[in-house]
Design an enzyme around this catalytic site. Structure first.
Site, PDB file in Angstrom:
ATOM      1  CE1 TYR A  65      -5.181  -1.870   4.379  1.00 20.55           C
ATOM      2  CE2 TYR A  65      -3.883   0.126   4.082  1.00 20.55           C
ATOM      3  CZ  TYR A  65      -4.579  -0.939   3.543  1.00 20.55           C
ATOM      4  OH  TYR A  65      -4.675  -1.079   2.178  1.00 20.55           O
ATOM      5  CB  SER A 109      -0.844  -0.039   1.276  1.00 20.95           C
ATOM      6  OG  SER A 109      -1.315   1.235   1.647  1.00 20.95           O
TER       7      SER A 109
HETATM    8  C1  GCO Z   1      -7.226   4.108   3.780  1.00 20.53           C
HETATM    9  C2  GCO Z   1      -7.466   3.284   2.578  1.00 20.53           C
HETATM   10  C3  GCO Z   1      -6.264   2.520   2.118  1.00 20.53           C
HETATM   11  C4  GCO Z   1      -5.675   3.121   0.913  1.00 20.53           C
HETATM   12  C5  GCO Z   1      -4.532   2.367   0.317  1.00 20.53           C
HETATM   13  C6  GCO Z   1      -3.607   3.317  -0.382  1.00 20.53           C
HETATM   14  O1  GCO Z   1      -8.108   4.139   4.618  1.00 20.53           O
HETATM   15  O2  GCO Z   1      -6.170   4.746   3.852  1.00 20.53           O
HETATM   16  O3  GCO Z   1      -8.471   2.381   2.882  1.00 20.53           O
HETATM   17  O4  GCO Z   1      -6.639   1.240   1.806  1.00 20.53           O
HETATM   18  O5  GCO Z   1      -6.619   3.202  -0.119  1.00 20.53           O
HETATM   19  O6  GCO Z   1      -3.875   1.589   1.237  1.00 20.53           O
HETATM   20  O7  GCO Z   1      -2.528   2.613  -0.838  1.00 20.53           O
END
Ligand code: GCO
Length: 260
Positions: A164, A151
């Protein structure tokens, strides 16, 4: 020395690819793209009905698709799923660790259970599924390809998505750890770092006018990406065109990380 012409370099005919989290979004687009390049694809998800629907959509287009329902965070379930694939004669040459979830909440309010769930699904699962796949690739001695989905947050944080971010940062280094241990077996492990992509996971962001405006303003491409725009990089990393590329993360982000 013989050099293959470009279509042959990217041809996946005769290869089998397992894509986790493949019933929708980026996973489904990548499964379709790999199948389009000639691979037989195994679509993973947790819900059998969702897998059946996705498999049927690909088959309707004349693509070779199979389903495998299992929870990527469950060590025993992952082992059983690979044993079942062994029995069906499906050997995974290409693994795409794509399954992922999001949980948006400020860290001071975040419960340990939610932190853990996000880390388990986005990072630990890639280790668990990668380990089963690599054990077999090593035993067969014909190499293999592992593509981990990172990501923008593999590189930089964004407020409210701490677990995340941490998991996706881990994906970048997990790819290097895999390369460090498995390159000698002709296994290439790389990552793709998608930018802001129009998927169901991001519906809440896309529908938030402030966020939508921020994505367009901060990205030199001035737009969101589409899941299909990740296919070229995935086919490249799944094919013999990338046989000496290992431990890398390739950002497909419209230039987002290139500007301040
Ligand atoms: C967030 C998104 C991520 C991004 C992604 C960008 O909340 O930041 O859900 O999923 O879209 O990771 O690379």
């Amino acid at each position: 020395m013989q050099t293959a012409s470009s279509p042959a370099l990217f041809d996946l005919t005769g290869k089998t690819a397992l894509v986790t989290g493949a019933t929708r979004g980026i996973g489904l687009a990548l499964a379709r793209g790999l199948a389009g390049a000639g691979a037989r694809v195994i679509l993973n998800g947790r819900q059998p009905e969702a897998i059946d629907t996705a498999v049927a959509t690909l088959r309707a287009d004349g693509l070779q698709a199979f389903g495998a329902a299992f929870d990527v965070t469950d060590e025993a379930a992952v082992a059983q799923a690979f044993a079942a694939l062994d029995r069906q004669g499906l050997t995974v040459d290409i693994l795409v660790n794509n399954a992922g979830i999001q949980h948006r909440q400020p860290m001071v309010e975040l419960a340990l259970a939610d932190w853990q769930r996000v880390i388990d699904t986005n990072l630990t699962a890639a280790f668990l599924v990668g380990r089963e796949a690599a054990r077999r690739m090593i035993e067969r001695g014909r190499g293999g390809k592992i593509i981990n989905i990172g990501s923008l947050t593999s590189e930089a944080a964004r407020a409210t998505v701490a677990p995340y971010t941490v998991a996706k940062g881990g994906i970048k280094l997990l790819s290097k750890a895999m390369a460090a241990e498995w390159a000698r077996h002709d296994i290439q492990a790389n990552a793709i770092g998608p930018g802001y992509i129009l998927t169901e996971m991001n519906t809440a962001l896309v529908n938030n006018p402030d966020f939508d405006a921020w994505v367009k303003a901060s990205n030199p491409a001035q737009r969101w990406g589409r899941p299909e725009e990740l296919v070229g990089t995935a086919v490249y990393l799944a094919s013999s065109a990338s046989n000496y590329v290992n431990g890398q993360i390739i950002y497909v982000d419209g230039g987002w990380l290139s500007v301040l």
